[in-house]
Scaffold this motif. Structure first.
Motif, short mmCIF file in Angstrom:
data_model
loop_
_atom_site.label_atom_id
_atom_site.label_comp_id
_atom_site.label_asym_id
_atom_site.label_seq_id
_atom_site.Cartn_x
_atom_site.Cartn_y
_atom_site.Cartn_z
N SER A 314 0.82 -1.21 0.00
CA SER A 314 0.00 0.00 0.00
C SER A 314 0.86 1.26 0.00
O SER A 314 0.58 2.22 -0.73
CB SER A 314 -0.92 -0.01 1.23
N LYS A 318 0.94 3.98 -3.09
CA LYS A 318 0.59 5.39 -2.86
C LYS A 318 1.73 6.30 -3.29
O LYS A 318 1.50 7.40 -3.80
CB LYS A 318 0.25 5.60 -1.38
N MET A 323 -2.49 7.32 -4.62
CA MET A 323 -3.73 6.68 -4.19
C MET A 323 -3.41 5.36 -3.48
O MET A 323 -2.37 4.76 -3.75
CB MET A 323 -4.65 6.38 -5.39
N THR A 324 -4.29 4.91 -2.61
CA THR A 324 -4.14 3.58 -2.03
C THR A 324 -4.61 2.56 -3.07
O THR A 324 -5.37 2.91 -3.98
CB THR A 324 -4.98 3.40 -0.77
N GLN A 326 -6.82 0.26 -2.81
CA GLN A 326 -8.28 0.13 -2.80
C GLN A 326 -8.94 1.33 -3.48
O GLN A 326 -9.91 1.18 -4.23
CB GLN A 326 -8.80 -0.01 -1.36
N ASP A 327 -8.41 2.53 -3.23
CA ASP A 327 -8.98 3.72 -3.87
C ASP A 327 -8.83 3.63 -5.39
O ASP A 327 -9.72 4.01 -6.14
CB ASP A 327 -8.30 4.99 -3.36
N TYR A 328 -7.67 3.11 -5.82
CA TYR A 328 -7.43 2.97 -7.27
C TYR A 328 -8.43 1.97 -7.87
O TYR A 328 -9.01 2.22 -8.93
CB TYR A 328 -5.99 2.51 -7.51
N ASP A 330 -11.36 1.12 -6.72
CA ASP A 330 -12.71 1.68 -6.69
C ASP A 330 -12.94 2.70 -7.78
O ASP A 330 -14.08 2.90 -8.26
CB ASP A 330 -12.98 2.32 -5.32
N ALA A 331 -11.85 3.34 -8.23
CA ALA A 331 -11.99 4.44 -9.21
C ALA A 331 -12.03 3.95 -10.64
O ALA A 331 -12.39 4.70 -11.55
CB ALA A 331 -10.82 5.41 -9.05
#
Length: 332
Positions: A314, A318, A323-324, A326-328, A330-331
């Motif tokens: 992670s 980042k 980005m983390t 998970q954020d990547y 989700d996007a």
């Protein structure tokens, strides 16, 4: 580690499969090869992908398929080497060009020409482990060499002897006899095609010495560019294979590339990059690819990228993207 093949050479296989009524696109895509990229001269296909195509078709075609493939090649399929070969002064001149420039087309094997008494033995040795190569692939290699020689010398050209690594075909042996028109040995340790010396030095009717020399310069330029790109591609390929082990260092990668760590460092410096940078680049590229495939869990991705923990992965992701993971995911 495996070698590479120039993409344009695989247009020959596309043509032949279509003639056999076999749709080549699913076979190529299964191997991870984009058929649309095969006309780009700088595209290289890793042998481990190329051999998948041969394996897929080996049970769909007859054992003499390789002999038929030899009829479908065009000089431009082998970049400038095909045209330089056709412009050579003698067969010896043409075969020496294959020896000098074959790595441009196909660096999986290396050719050599050795004289013995009144004969000359053209042979090749494997530069990588290609023991899983189907027989039709080896057949294609020798059949194209002989077809190319006959195109510039004359259809009457016959070798003295041909030897193959693979075993004797159970069927269609008569087709091999008819094609080569000489004694054939199968299951041999060395793959050779033997010619009489007198045919090698006979002037060829369609030679063009000036054109051949011009094409030699083109070939040298291409190989220079290829070697710069290739050391990066080969290093990245080995890094990719080693990442899941968690043991990816310059010593192990250099050993897989058959060179010393110092040589690897020097060659990477010659193309203005470093081993550390390539490891980071491969991890970043693979991470984005794995995150886009939601069948992979974060733990699996962490393992496949060679990180010791999810928190390490992670932090690195980042740093690369802001980005983390998970954020990547989700996007996208």
């Amino acid at each position: 580690m495996t070698g590479t093949v120039i993409g344009t050479a695989y247009r020959i296989l596309l043509r032949m499969l279509e003639q056999y009524g076999i749709d080549p696109l699913p076979l190529f895509r299964k191997a991870g090869i984009d058929p649309a990229a095969l006309s780009k001269s700088m595209v290289r296909i890793p042998w481990k992908q190329a051999v998948i195509v041969w394996k897929e078709i080996s049970d769909k075609v007859d054992p003499a398929f390789g002999l038929c493939v030899s009829q479908a090649w065009q000089p431009s399929d082998f970049h400038s080497l095909g045209c330089a070969f056709m412009s050579s002064n003698t067969l010896r001149d043409a075969l020496n060009r294959v020896i000098r420039f074959n790595s441009l087309v196909y660096d999986v094997v290396t050719y050599s020409l050795v004289e013995k008494d009144d004969k000359a033995l053209l042979s090749y040795k494997a530069n990588y482990d290609i023991h899983d190569e189907p027989a039709i692939s080896e057949d294609t290699r020798w059949a194209i060499v002989l077809n190319a020689c006959r195109r510039i010398y004359g259809e009457e050209l016959n070798p003295v002897e041909v030897t193959f690594w693979h075993d004797e075909p159970k069927i269609a042996k008569d087709k091999f006899d008819s094609y080569y028109r000489c004694p054939i040995k199968y299951g041999e340790k060395n793959a050779c095609m033997t010619f009489s010396n007198d045919v090698l030095d006979r002037p060829l009717p369609a030679s063009n010495h000036e054109l051949a020399l011009t094409l030699d310069h083109t070939l040298n330029d291409y190989i220079s560019k290829f070697q710069k790109v290739d050391i990066i591609a080969r290093t990245k390929s080995v890094i990719c294979e080693m990442l899941p082990s968690g043991r990816t260092n310059s010593e192990l990668v250099a050993d897989a590339l058959h060179m010393s760590p110092r040589s690897l460092q020097r060659r990477l410096a010659g193309v203005e990059t470093t081993f550390r940078y390539l490891v980071e680049l491969v991890r970043q590229e693979l991470a984005k690819s794995y995150l886009a495939d939601k069948t992979y869990s974060m733990i699996e991705i962490t393992y496949m990228l060679g990180f010791s923990s999810q928190s390490s992965f992670s932090r690195a992701f980042k740093r690369w993207t802001g980005m983390t993971p998970q954020d990547y995911r989700d996007a996208i």
